[in-house]
Design a protein around this motif. Sequence first.
Motif, PDB file in Angstrom:
ATOM      1  N   ALA A  20     -31.100  84.984  81.718  1.00 16.51           N
ATOM      2  CA  ALA A  20     -31.779  83.941  80.951  1.00 16.51           C
ATOM      3  C   ALA A  20     -32.580  84.502  79.780  1.00 16.51           C
ATOM      4  N   VAL A  35     -30.293  78.686  76.301  1.00 12.33           N
ATOM      5  CA  VAL A  35     -30.176  78.563  77.748  1.00 12.33           C
ATOM      6  C   VAL A  35     -30.113  77.084  78.118  1.00 12.33           C
ATOM      7  N   ALA A  59     -30.630  74.916  81.040  1.00  7.14           N
ATOM      8  CA  ALA A  59     -31.286  75.063  82.342  1.00  7.14           C
ATOM      9  C   ALA A  59     -30.950  73.846  83.195  1.00  7.14           C
ATOM     10  N   GLY A  99     -34.837  76.391  89.912  1.00  2.00           N
ATOM     11  CA  GLY A  99     -34.568  76.527  88.487  1.00  2.00           C
ATOM     12  C   GLY A  99     -35.763  76.963  87.667  1.00  2.00           C
ATOM     13  N   ALA A 119     -35.839  79.498  84.031  1.00  2.00           N
ATOM     14  CA  ALA A 119     -36.296  78.735  82.865  1.00  2.00           C
ATOM     15  C   ALA A 119     -37.564  79.362  82.297  1.00  2.00           C
ATOM     16  N   TRP A 120     -38.440  79.823  83.175  1.00  2.00           N
ATOM     17  CA  TRP A 120     -39.660  80.515  82.746  1.00  2.00           C
ATOM     18  C   TRP A 120     -39.309  81.795  81.992  1.00  2.00           C
ATOM     19  N   ALA A 134     -36.637  82.382  80.308  1.00  2.00           N
ATOM     20  CA  ALA A 134     -36.107  82.001  78.993  1.00  2.00           C
ATOM     21  C   ALA A 134     -37.231  81.614  78.041  1.00  2.00           C
ATOM     22  N   ILE A 139     -34.171  76.338  74.689  1.00  2.00           N
ATOM     23  CA  ILE A 139     -33.942  75.893  76.060  1.00  2.00           C
ATOM     24  C   ILE A 139     -33.558  74.417  76.052  1.00  2.00           C
ATOM     25  N   LEU A 155     -33.304  71.648  78.499  1.00  2.00           N
ATOM     26  CA  LEU A 155     -33.881  71.524  79.830  1.00  2.00           C
ATOM     27  C   LEU A 155     -33.367  70.294  80.568  1.00  2.00           C
ATOM     28  N   ASN A 197     -33.550  70.821  84.103  1.00  2.00           N
ATOM     29  CA  ASN A 197     -34.281  71.097  85.339  1.00  2.00           C
ATOM     30  C   ASN A 197     -35.700  70.552  85.215  1.00  2.00           C
ATOM     31  N   ALA A 221     -39.095  72.315  86.536  1.00  2.00           N
ATOM     32  CA  ALA A 221     -39.852  73.335  85.811  1.00  2.00           C
ATOM     33  C   ALA A 221     -41.147  72.763  85.259  1.00  2.00           C
ATOM     34  N   LEU A 249     -37.827  73.843  72.908  1.00  2.00           N
ATOM     35  CA  LEU A 249     -37.500  73.064  74.099  1.00  2.00           C
ATOM     36  C   LEU A 249     -36.920  71.718  73.696  1.00  2.00           C
TER      37      LEU A 249
END
Length: 396
Positions: free
Chosen positions: A91, A99, A101, A108, A112-113, A115, A122, A124, A126, A129, A148
């Motif tokens: 990641a 990424v 996620a 997950g 994710a953290w 990344a 990212i 996202l 997930n 997170a 994000l």
Amino acid sequence: MKRERLAILGASGSIGASALDVVSRHPQRFEVVALTAQRRWKELLEACRRFEPRWAVLGEADAADALRAALRREGIPTEVRQGATALAEVARHPEVDTVIAAIVGAAGLPPAWAAACAGKKILLANKEALVLAGGLFMEAVARHGARLLPLDSEHNAIFQALPPDYDRSRPDDFGVRRILLTASGGPFRERPQETFPAITPQEACAHPNWSMGRKISVDSATMMNKGLEVIEAYWLFGLPPSRIDVLIHPQSVVHSLVEYRDGSLLAQLGTPDMRTPIAHALGFPQRLEAGVRPLDLVRVGRLEFEPPDLERFPCLRLAYEALREGGSAPAALNAANEVAVAAFLQGRLRFDRIPALIEATLAQLPKRELDTIEAVLEFDRLARDRAESLLAGEGA
């Protein structure tokens, strides 16, 4: 043009499959360099045949061994790695630009953290997170220059309906009054509540509009999925819980809405297909072909809306309460829910007892401030142990 290099975390799930479908339509734009899954190595093998990523990561050692042997037999050069450390390394690897996620649940959060701390773009999906570590995660995104973009259909719809320069720290400066997350109501919106104790996993996983994994399907049936999305929306868009509403919309055509101070209500509509938000986030700010059937409003005929029934769906109430309480409460909510859903799918807990187990777990865990990612993960383990203990003792 240099291709964007992708790592798809959770590639064997429904989000991962949709992402691969979108990516396959744009081979000149995207390169898949990493794919991950927990145990479904055969799905990963098929994806490796199509995309030949540099890495494939599996959570379980037996699955990794099976994939490694299959790739060797077929002469596919993908390197197979195994375990949580390898997942985080992929990641944050310098050869990964973006990424996706899409790992379900608290599992997950660590990749994710990783990344976010590596400053990645990212996408996202997930939501956990942000449910577990929203403040820490958003701070990491800002501190490390990550980008994000939300993949959940509801949050992606809100993102599309907000101004391009929207700043979550100043929602009032953009005239935003509230956001409305739509929910289909799941398969039991009209089912007599007295029959809930007899609901089977097969029935709970039969979503009327969306094709999803088993855990998310059960969350949709209890409306916990919407509760987790409320918490996610709080962190993504900076509005207090009192300005984040849920609206039942059985057709799943309006994916969410933003209400403005001047009375305007902006919505994003589309066929219920996850390839739309995935394509939007992948291509942003451009629009990409997603392979999605265009929405025919004449065929849809009508759009219906109603308020959620919190007596029928107490998980939604519990999520709002956890968000208002703050601190460790959302993490406890998520951990207890994951334990409860797994127990239901295994036949160890009745469907109607899912909210009771979650509420009992929340009551037994005092609120804490979780100021490091290690504290978040440790508290997640503690909350799971407490939920399992309650489950074993019929304490819910």
